[in-house]
Scaffold this motif. Structure first.
Motif, PDB file in Angstrom:
ATOM      1  N   HIS A  76       0.850  -1.191   0.000  1.00 27.96           N
ATOM      2  CA  HIS A  76       0.000   0.000   0.000  1.00 27.96           C
ATOM      3  C   HIS A  76       0.886   1.241   0.000  1.00 27.96           C
ATOM      4  O   HIS A  76       1.712   1.426   0.878  1.00 27.96           O
ATOM      5  CB  HIS A  76      -0.903   0.018   1.228  1.00 27.96           C
ATOM      6  N   ALA A  77       0.673   2.095  -0.981  1.00 31.72           N
ATOM      7  CA  ALA A  77       1.441   3.339  -1.064  1.00 31.72           C
ATOM      8  C   ALA A  77       0.940   4.354  -0.038  1.00 31.72           C
ATOM      9  O   ALA A  77       1.714   5.147   0.490  1.00 31.72           O
ATOM     10  CB  ALA A  77       1.345   3.928  -2.459  1.00 31.72           C
ATOM     11  N   ASP A  78      -0.334   4.306   0.233  1.00 33.77           N
ATOM     12  CA  ASP A  78      -0.918   5.257   1.166  1.00 33.77           C
ATOM     13  C   ASP A  78      -0.625   4.841   2.606  1.00 33.77           C
ATOM     14  O   ASP A  78      -0.916   3.703   3.000  1.00 33.77           O
ATOM     15  CB  ASP A  78      -2.435   5.313   0.936  1.00 33.77           C
ATOM     16  N   PRO A  79      -0.049   5.729   3.406  1.00 38.17           N
ATOM     17  CA  PRO A  79       0.266   5.376   4.796  1.00 38.17           C
ATOM     18  C   PRO A  79      -0.966   4.967   5.617  1.00 38.17           C
ATOM     19  O   PRO A  79      -0.876   4.087   6.477  1.00 38.17           O
ATOM     20  CB  PRO A  79       0.891   6.645   5.368  1.00 38.17           C
ATOM     21  N   ALA A  80      -2.104   5.569   5.337  1.00 35.01           N
ATOM     22  CA  ALA A  80      -3.319   5.219   6.074  1.00 35.01           C
ATOM     23  C   ALA A  80      -3.744   3.782   5.746  1.00 35.01           C
ATOM     24  O   ALA A  80      -4.168   3.039   6.636  1.00 35.01           O
ATOM     25  CB  ALA A  80      -4.445   6.191   5.751  1.00 35.01           C
ATOM     26  N   ASP A  81      -3.621   3.388   4.492  1.00 36.02           N
ATOM     27  CA  ASP A  81      -3.960   2.018   4.103  1.00 36.02           C
ATOM     28  C   ASP A  81      -3.003   1.013   4.752  1.00 36.02           C
ATOM     29  O   ASP A  81      -3.415  -0.048   5.202  1.00 36.02           O
ATOM     30  CB  ASP A  81      -3.922   1.858   2.584  1.00 36.02           C
ATOM     31  N   ARG A  82      -1.725   1.379   4.779  1.00 35.30           N
ATOM     32  CA  ARG A  82      -0.738   0.501   5.428  1.00 35.30           C
ATOM     33  C   ARG A  82      -1.036   0.362   6.915  1.00 35.30           C
ATOM     34  O   ARG A  82      -0.955  -0.730   7.478  1.00 35.30           O
ATOM     35  CB  ARG A  82       0.679   1.057   5.236  1.00 35.30           C
ATOM     36  N   ALA A  83      -1.382   1.476   7.546  1.00 37.71           N
ATOM     37  CA  ALA A  83      -1.679   1.449   8.980  1.00 37.71           C
ATOM     38  C   ALA A  83      -2.913   0.588   9.253  1.00 37.71           C
ATOM     39  O   ALA A  83      -2.932  -0.184  10.218  1.00 37.71           O
ATOM     40  CB  ALA A  83      -1.896   2.864   9.502  1.00 37.71           C
TER      41      ALA A  83
END
Length: 120
Positions: A38-45
């Protein structure tokens, strides 16, 4: 305890044990097969939070497996449903709620009060 009750709990515990084992294998497969990036930090979190939650659940289930095996052993030995503190029968309702229990509700309440007084 009646034989029909023992048969019920034997089946319940064996089914639960099999279900826990199956879920553990499925989680392992899912975690090793899931290679999402996931490029988006929120998605990774979110993904890491979900994974952490799943691991905590599986850890609780892993700790439950030996308790189930011990309960099955108590069924075989004829001690299932007897309180290990006072020797009285554990109610069927309590066993249905927590089939791996080794204490009647009265003895469990006493232990919890003692733990509370000690600050545990």
């Amino acid at each position: 305890m009646k034989q029909i009750d023992l048969d019920y709990f034997d089946k319940l515990l064996k089914d639960t044990l099999q279900d826990l084992s199956q879920r553990g294998l499925e989680s392992l497969d899912e975690m090793t097969d899931n290679r999402e990036v996931h490029a988006d930090p929120a998605d990774r979190a979110t993904m890491e939070t979900d994974r952490s939650f799943m691991l905590r659940l599986r850890d609780r289930e892993r700790k439950l497996i030996p308790k189930i095996q011990e309960a099955l052993g108590r069924i075989q030995s004829g001690n299932f449903g007897m309180c290990e503190d006072c020797g009285e029968d554990i109610s069927i309702e309590r066993l249905k709620a927590r089939p791996v229990t080794t204490l009647c509700i009265k003895c469990k309440s006493i232990r919890e009060e003692e733990e509370s007084l000690r600050g545990e």
